[in-house]
Motif scaffolding. Structure first.
Motif, mmCIF file in Angstrom:
data_model
loop_
_atom_site.group_PDB
_atom_site.id
_atom_site.type_symbol
_atom_site.label_atom_id
_atom_site.label_comp_id
_atom_site.label_asym_id
_atom_site.label_seq_id
_atom_site.Cartn_x
_atom_site.Cartn_y
_atom_site.Cartn_z
ATOM 1 N N ILE A 47 0.758 -1.170 -0.040
ATOM 2 C CA ILE A 47 -0.038 0.019 -0.059
ATOM 3 C C ILE A 47 0.975 1.129 0.050
ATOM 4 N N GLU A 48 2.063 1.122 0.812
ATOM 5 C CA GLU A 48 3.043 2.366 0.523
ATOM 6 C C GLU A 48 3.427 2.596 -0.855
ATOM 7 N N ALA A 49 3.857 1.626 -1.469
ATOM 8 C CA ALA A 49 4.461 1.672 -2.668
ATOM 9 C C ALA A 49 3.368 1.991 -3.764
ATOM 10 N N PHE A 50 2.211 1.503 -3.633
ATOM 11 C CA PHE A 50 1.128 1.757 -4.558
ATOM 12 C C PHE A 50 0.489 2.931 -4.554
ATOM 13 N N LYS A 106 1.511 2.790 11.413
ATOM 14 C CA LYS A 106 1.991 3.721 10.432
ATOM 15 C C LYS A 106 3.426 3.692 9.965
ATOM 16 N N THR A 107 4.300 3.299 10.907
ATOM 17 C CA THR A 107 5.790 3.539 10.527
ATOM 18 C C THR A 107 6.014 2.508 9.343
ATOM 19 N N ARG A 108 5.168 1.579 9.118
ATOM 20 C CA ARG A 108 5.438 0.590 7.851
ATOM 21 C C ARG A 108 4.776 1.596 6.659
ATOM 22 N N MET A 109 4.320 2.665 6.733
ATOM 23 C CA MET A 109 3.907 3.551 5.511
ATOM 24 C C MET A 109 4.494 5.021 5.588
ATOM 25 N N GLU A 110 5.744 5.008 5.910
ATOM 26 C CA GLU A 110 6.558 6.459 6.282
ATOM 27 C C GLU A 110 6.103 7.356 5.238
ATOM 28 N N ASP A 111 6.370 6.956 3.971
ATOM 29 C CA ASP A 111 6.110 8.089 2.957
ATOM 30 C C ASP A 111 4.772 8.363 2.770
ATOM 31 N N LEU A 112 3.857 7.479 2.774
ATOM 32 C CA LEU A 112 2.620 7.661 2.531
ATOM 33 C C LEU A 112 1.901 8.711 3.678
ATOM 34 N N LYS A 164 3.367 11.097 5.298
ATOM 35 C CA LYS A 164 3.930 12.138 4.973
ATOM 36 C C LYS A 164 3.252 12.664 3.620
ATOM 37 N N ASP A 165 2.671 12.041 3.045
ATOM 38 C CA ASP A 165 2.330 12.652 1.551
ATOM 39 C C ASP A 165 1.091 13.622 1.698
ATOM 40 N N GLU A 166 1.155 14.521 1.213
ATOM 41 C CA GLU A 166 -0.205 15.699 1.555
ATOM 42 C C GLU A 166 -1.343 15.002 0.690
ATOM 43 N N ASN A 167 -0.963 14.539 -0.548
ATOM 44 C CA ASN A 167 -2.133 13.726 -1.056
ATOM 45 C C ASN A 167 -2.713 12.509 -0.644
ATOM 46 N N ALA A 168 -2.441 11.890 0.464
ATOM 47 C CA ALA A 168 -2.761 10.706 0.921
ATOM 48 C C ALA A 168 -3.331 11.038 2.410
ATOM 49 N N PHE A 169 -4.256 10.127 2.706
ATOM 50 C CA PHE A 169 -5.119 10.124 3.922
ATOM 51 C C PHE A 169 -5.208 8.668 4.448
ATOM 52 N N ILE A 170 -4.751 8.585 5.726
ATOM 53 C CA ILE A 170 -4.633 7.061 6.258
ATOM 54 C C ILE A 170 -5.601 7.226 7.470
ATOM 55 N N ARG A 171 -6.564 6.216 7.801
ATOM 56 C CA ARG A 171 -7.207 6.184 8.834
ATOM 57 C C ARG A 171 -7.380 4.603 9.135
ATOM 58 N N LEU A 194 3.168 -10.373 -11.054
ATOM 59 C CA LEU A 194 4.208 -10.294 -9.905
ATOM 60 C C LEU A 194 4.168 -8.770 -9.498
ATOM 61 N N CYS A 195 4.714 -8.737 -8.445
ATOM 62 C CA CYS A 195 5.402 -7.526 -7.930
ATOM 63 C C CYS A 195 6.355 -7.654 -6.788
ATOM 64 N N SER A 196 7.145 -6.458 -6.583
ATOM 65 C CA SER A 196 8.032 -6.549 -5.508
ATOM 66 C C SER A 196 7.604 -5.104 -4.991
ATOM 67 N N ALA A 197 6.941 -5.157 -3.820
ATOM 68 C CA ALA A 197 6.541 -3.964 -3.234
ATOM 69 C C ALA A 197 7.761 -3.092 -2.661
ATOM 70 N N LEU A 198 8.822 -3.902 -2.168
ATOM 71 C CA LEU A 198 10.080 -3.406 -1.662
ATOM 72 C C LEU A 198 10.677 -2.506 -2.480
ATOM 73 N N LYS A 199 10.797 -3.212 -3.773
ATOM 74 C CA LYS A 199 11.695 -2.837 -4.782
ATOM 75 C C LYS A 199 11.065 -1.981 -5.728
ATOM 76 N N LYS A 200 9.700 -1.651 -5.534
ATOM 77 C CA LYS A 200 8.775 -0.700 -6.299
ATOM 78 C C LYS A 200 8.740 -1.324 -7.545
ATOM 79 N N VAL A 201 8.623 -2.675 -7.758
ATOM 80 C CA VAL A 201 8.628 -3.168 -9.296
ATOM 81 C C VAL A 201 7.218 -3.835 -9.357
#
Lengths: 359, 359
Positions: A106-109, A140-146, A148-155, A272-279
């Motif tokens: 979800i962080e990468a996506f 939420k520490t596992r979604m660090e970037d998201l 802080k993202d002003e276009n994202a809202f996490i609840r 297939l995907c690698s969320a960690l490597k953003k592939v």
């Protein structure tokens, strides 16, 4: 002031009391008053939400999640006022067992989506929150970037005393997020009880995250999940996992083939995907775009939302009817007795039901 | 006699009429009276059923299937009196698409069972009978031997205005058949709507009949059926079909592997048979015996029956609660209006449900 009425002047009459001391100081009164003034009105909140104000959105969601009657009344008015601005998002359900990397995905996506100009809200339906007071999205520490993202809202998941209650709050929160301009709503869930079915009935697209592993890839998958999936994304398809992930893809494609075709006209896909490597993140989004294109042109998208609304309307009625019945003291007293009689072969389920309904 | 009251002696008054002729002759009266006397009492029927009298059994089932209140009251009393004699059979559900050879299989399976000393009752749950007034087991010519077998009893699907109604009648008929000494109860169903799920919830063992065919053997199978099956029997495994049937067996075994293990502790089996040539029929019975042995020793058999009873008790209550609500004239008037408002985005499913519940 105590009673002074002559008719009560008996041996048991009450003496005149004294007025209570003024415990409420002037300062407190002013402070309380000013706080009360700060409580925004329905109109304030609706205006805030529809102009994209996150504080207003959060406050409104808190009202939705409250069990206080005044709050829920206010929440209902806000939702009704927000309805004309809602319904314009893509709602994506994401499920997968713990450890599959949901948060990382979800962080990468989510950050990919905001990078292409989308506004992303991330909600959760976690029935276990009834007990643990919310576990998914709690960290939420596992979604660090998201975060802080002003276009994202996490609840995080609302808590509630039933999955139905949690689901209702989440569905109402979707309306508020849409009115606040979020055009992608992600709803995360863990595979507990009926939670996937519940999330499936409130989203446009349902995504199952899987891992490639040893042995039979499908072992242990909960009944019906594969059938609900519009896409299966095999995560952690990187490094030494890549080969296993590729063969898992073949296996899943084979499994998807075994199911009847969907009313949506969409054939579920495996990627297939690698969320960690953003592939493989953009691939996931392209898949969902394809799905929306097909189901918009064949009108399934709208048809499905209407069906979901009808489902929730009937579902809410059914829940109320049942809880009214089963929570009546008479039924609480008699239900187990009747079940025992049925088990002992002294009555039939139908005769027992008739008796309970006659109470 | 016409009215004679003075107050009605106006221009519009009625003339005195004459008494109607006595159309009921003495002979008719005697004949009717004697027929009435022939209507057996509850006690008569219970005694008849428990001593294995098929006429008494058939009459009692007719009362169960009746919509006449006096009949259903009588039926309830009969069932309650039969309960101590019931519950001692093996209940087997059989499903499969039209053309798979259900009747031929039941004919072969049933006559095999009576040949080894069993008493076999064959019932059906056919939701389409609501419209067509009974289609399965209607054509008994396909069960020529079983029809003539004195240790077999065949009863077509009851009709009803809902699957719930049909199911209730069938479940009550099971009790009567068990009390009449039938130790194997076969319940046939076609794959229409929810009928398999309904039958699955009233049997101990659920058997799916399949054909070997070209292409993917699992294509077109209704959702969830494979998951419910305790055995898949591939019929018409003879002659030039045998090779295809064998590879279908491999395919199905593979598919069954994909599902989580069952609460019964039983691993579903795939076998071949040719009902026409009476090959593989004893194998089917041995499978069911194995199942009963395992589930009796791990207590799942009894546990499952108790759960089914509880399910039917709650299910009956739910159906009543819903039909009471949705059949109220107020709700009939307002439900569609509220659905339309929800679809138009003017209200939420939850607000609409609250409104309807407040009526």
């Amino acid at each position: 002031m105590a009673k002074k009425d002559k008719t009560y002047q008996s041996a048991l009459h009450e003496k005149d009391g004294i007025d209570p001391p003024k415990t409420l100081s002037k300062d407190s009164a002013i402070s309380i008053k000013s706080k009360r003034q700060k409580q925004p009105s329905v109109d304030d909140l609706v205006e805030g939400i529809t102009s994209g104000n996150i504080t207003a959105l959060s406050r409104a969601i808190t009202l939705v999640e409250s069990t206080n009657k005044a709050h829920t009344d206010k929440a209902r008015n806000i939702i009704t006022a927000c309805l004309p601005y809602a319904n314009k998002s893509i709602r994506i359900g994401i499920t997968g067992v713990p450890g599959v990397g949901k948060s990382t995905f979800i962080e990468a996506f989510g950050t990919y989506l905001t990078s292409i100009g989308k506004k992303v809200a991330v909600l959760a339906v976690d029935p276990s929150s009834t007990l643990s007071k919310g576990s998914i999205l709690g960290d939420k520490t596992r979604m660090e970037d998201l975060v802080k993202d002003e276009n994202a809202f996490i609840r995080p998941s609302p808590s509630g005393n039933s999955l139905g209650g949690v689901a209702r709050k989440t569905r109402e929160t979707i309306v508020l997020c849409e009115a606040a301009g979020f055009d992608i709503i992600i709803i995360e869930t863990v595979g507990v009880g009926q939670s996937e079915t519940t999330v499936h009935s409130m989203v446009d697209f349902f995504l199952l995250l899987k891992l490639a592993g040893a042995g039979d890839e499908l072992q242990g998958i909960k009944r019906g999940i594969i059938e609900m999936a519009d896409a299966i994304i095999i995560n952690k398809a990187d490094g030494s996992n890549l080969k296993a992930a590729k063969s898992a893809k073949v296996e899943f494609n084979r499994a998807l083939h075994l199911y009847p075709s969907k009313a949506s006209g969409w054939s579920p896909k495996v990627t297939l995907c690698s969320a960690l490597k953003k592939v493989g993140i953009a691939d996931a989004w392209n898949l969902i775009k394809d799905y929306c294109e097909i189901t918009t042109s064949n009108q399934y998208f709208e048809h499905n939302r209407n069906n979901q609304n009808k489902f929730w309307l009937l579902q809410t009625i059914d829940e109320h009817l049942k809880s009214n019945f089963y929570e009546s003291p008479k039924i609480k007293l008699e239900l187990q007795k009747q079940i025992d009689l049925v088990e002992a072969g002294k009555t039939t389920p139908f005769a027992a039901a008739e008796y309970l309904l006659s109470l």
